[in-house]
Design an enzyme around this catalytic site. Sequence first.
Site, mmCIF file in Angstrom:
data_model
loop_
_atom_site.group_PDB
_atom_site.id
_atom_site.type_symbol
_atom_site.label_atom_id
_atom_site.label_comp_id
_atom_site.label_asym_id
_atom_site.label_seq_id
_atom_site.Cartn_x
_atom_site.Cartn_y
_atom_site.Cartn_z
ATOM 1 N N GLY A 21 0.743 71.457 13.381
ATOM 2 C CA GLY A 21 -0.377 72.396 13.407
ATOM 3 C C GLY A 21 0.033 73.825 13.669
ATOM 4 O O GLY A 21 -0.797 74.630 14.096
ATOM 5 N N ALA B 124 2.755 65.152 13.294
ATOM 6 C CA ALA B 124 2.969 65.260 14.741
ATOM 7 C C ALA B 124 1.650 65.683 15.374
ATOM 8 O O ALA B 124 1.166 66.785 15.123
ATOM 9 C CB ALA B 124 4.068 66.272 15.041
ATOM 10 N N MET B 125 1.078 64.816 16.201
ATOM 11 C CA MET B 125 -0.253 65.053 16.776
ATOM 12 C C MET B 125 -0.126 65.232 18.281
ATOM 13 O O MET B 125 0.111 64.281 19.025
ATOM 14 C CB MET B 125 -1.181 63.909 16.420
ATOM 15 C CG MET B 125 -1.300 63.681 14.909
ATOM 16 S SD MET B 125 -2.464 62.389 14.428
ATOM 17 C CE MET B 125 -4.036 63.206 14.802
ATOM 18 N N CYS C 271 5.162 73.812 29.275
ATOM 19 C CA CYS C 271 4.476 72.520 29.377
ATOM 20 C C CYS C 271 4.954 71.694 30.559
ATOM 21 O O CYS C 271 4.180 70.935 31.142
ATOM 22 C CB CYS C 271 4.632 71.739 28.074
ATOM 23 S SG CYS C 271 6.313 71.200 27.690
ATOM 24 N N CYS D 87 12.410 73.421 22.016
ATOM 25 C CA CYS D 87 11.640 72.221 21.679
ATOM 26 C C CYS D 87 11.446 72.120 20.173
ATOM 27 O O CYS D 87 11.628 71.045 19.578
ATOM 28 C CB CYS D 87 10.294 72.237 22.393
ATOM 29 S SG CYS D 87 9.322 70.727 22.165
ATOM 30 N N SER E 272 -3.229 70.430 15.497
ATOM 31 C CA SER E 272 -2.497 69.332 14.869
ATOM 32 C C SER E 272 -3.440 68.308 14.271
ATOM 33 O O SER E 272 -3.122 67.672 13.255
ATOM 34 C CB SER E 272 -1.551 68.672 15.875
ATOM 35 O OG SER E 272 -2.256 68.146 16.984
ATOM 36 N N GLY F 269 -2.456 66.189 20.319
ATOM 37 C CA GLY F 269 -3.694 65.968 21.051
ATOM 38 C C GLY F 269 -4.577 67.190 21.049
ATOM 39 O O GLY F 269 -5.671 67.177 21.614
ATOM 40 N N LEU G 28 4.279 62.587 20.513
ATOM 41 C CA LEU G 28 5.560 62.571 21.217
ATOM 42 C C LEU G 28 5.320 62.564 22.719
ATOM 43 O O LEU G 28 4.743 63.506 23.261
ATOM 44 C CB LEU G 28 6.400 63.789 20.825
ATOM 45 C CG LEU G 28 6.701 63.956 19.338
ATOM 46 C CD1 LEU G 28 7.629 65.141 19.121
ATOM 47 C CD2 LEU G 28 7.294 62.685 18.760
#
Length: 369
Positions: free
Chosen positions: A125, A6-7, A199, A101, A13, A9, A32
Amino acid sequence: MRVLAAMSGGVDSAVAAARAVEAGHDVVGVHLALSRMPGTLRTGSRGCCTIEDSMDAQRAANALGIPYYVWDFSERFKLDVVDDFVAEYTAGRTPNPCMRCNERIKFAALLEKALALGFDAVCTGHYADIRTDASGRRELHRAAAWAKDQSYVLGVLTAEQLAHAMFPLGATPSKQEVRAEAAARGLSVAAKPDSHDICFIPDGDTRGWLADRLGETPGEIVERDGTVVGEHRGAHGYTIGQRKGLAIGRPAADGKPRFVLEIHPKQNRVVVGPREALEVSELAGSRYTWAGAAPEAPHEEFDCDVQIRAHADPVPAVAVVRDGELVLTPREPLGGVAPGQTAVVYVGTRVLGQCTIDRTVSAVPQPAS
């Protein structure tokens, strides 16, 4: 193993994915898309899951030489995280959207899809550690660097989810080391600032965000004995322990500052009082889970530590499952505990489990009316 990284950005991660590749796993990167406004731009360290984050994640995947995809989870995120956030505030509770989440998106929806596609594990991460006990069962533990430890927000993970989780950064002693590694690997996110705040409320104005969706309905601000001391514009705009923004028109009789003690949404009333009235002697929740193996005798009292916020210090407590609730009694009263928050239970460095707090018992008796 086939690993889905799962990246987000961000630098964490990206380095986690790099370490998974270096360990010899067959790694695929996925970003995602959680925002319902995919063109949203990032402002410094505020916000995440923006179009810029997606591009940063793709650049990192390209540098690592791994396949990269973007999966649209925006509808699931709205239902399971954003709508839940609004509903909890409407009910007078203080939710933690990061917990929801991790629970419902990253380690439920994402893991479910990953397993269906034949992946063995999901890599993130997060700063946390997974260990195996003498019986071969996986346990969730604090990261080596307590200052960066994120085991609290992972306290919602179940044994099944831990069986397919991978946290390559768990033993890393500092964030500086992660950034240095990213730079050495040529990852453009090496100096990218960490994201913070909620977020989906990147400007940090939670009260304004809620007011836009729920409107404003004036109501009373009262002392614990019912004395009206002010007026608010909507009970959903307050949280337990809040001091600023109360707009109380006159000083309290005892001359002490006032804090939000209780929120009663049905009466549209906010109850305030002195700081010491925030202290609670017991907290409990019926929505509890165990992170890995459950205690051998959960219906008998056992010693533990309890942590009620991501960056709070753990405090010694006694835990027991009683009448369908996980009941936690801190050795010393805890301040500013709100229904809706998550209490994570530790034994040493191990995350034993968690509950969403449904009720608290005040350590300071209610004054006679």
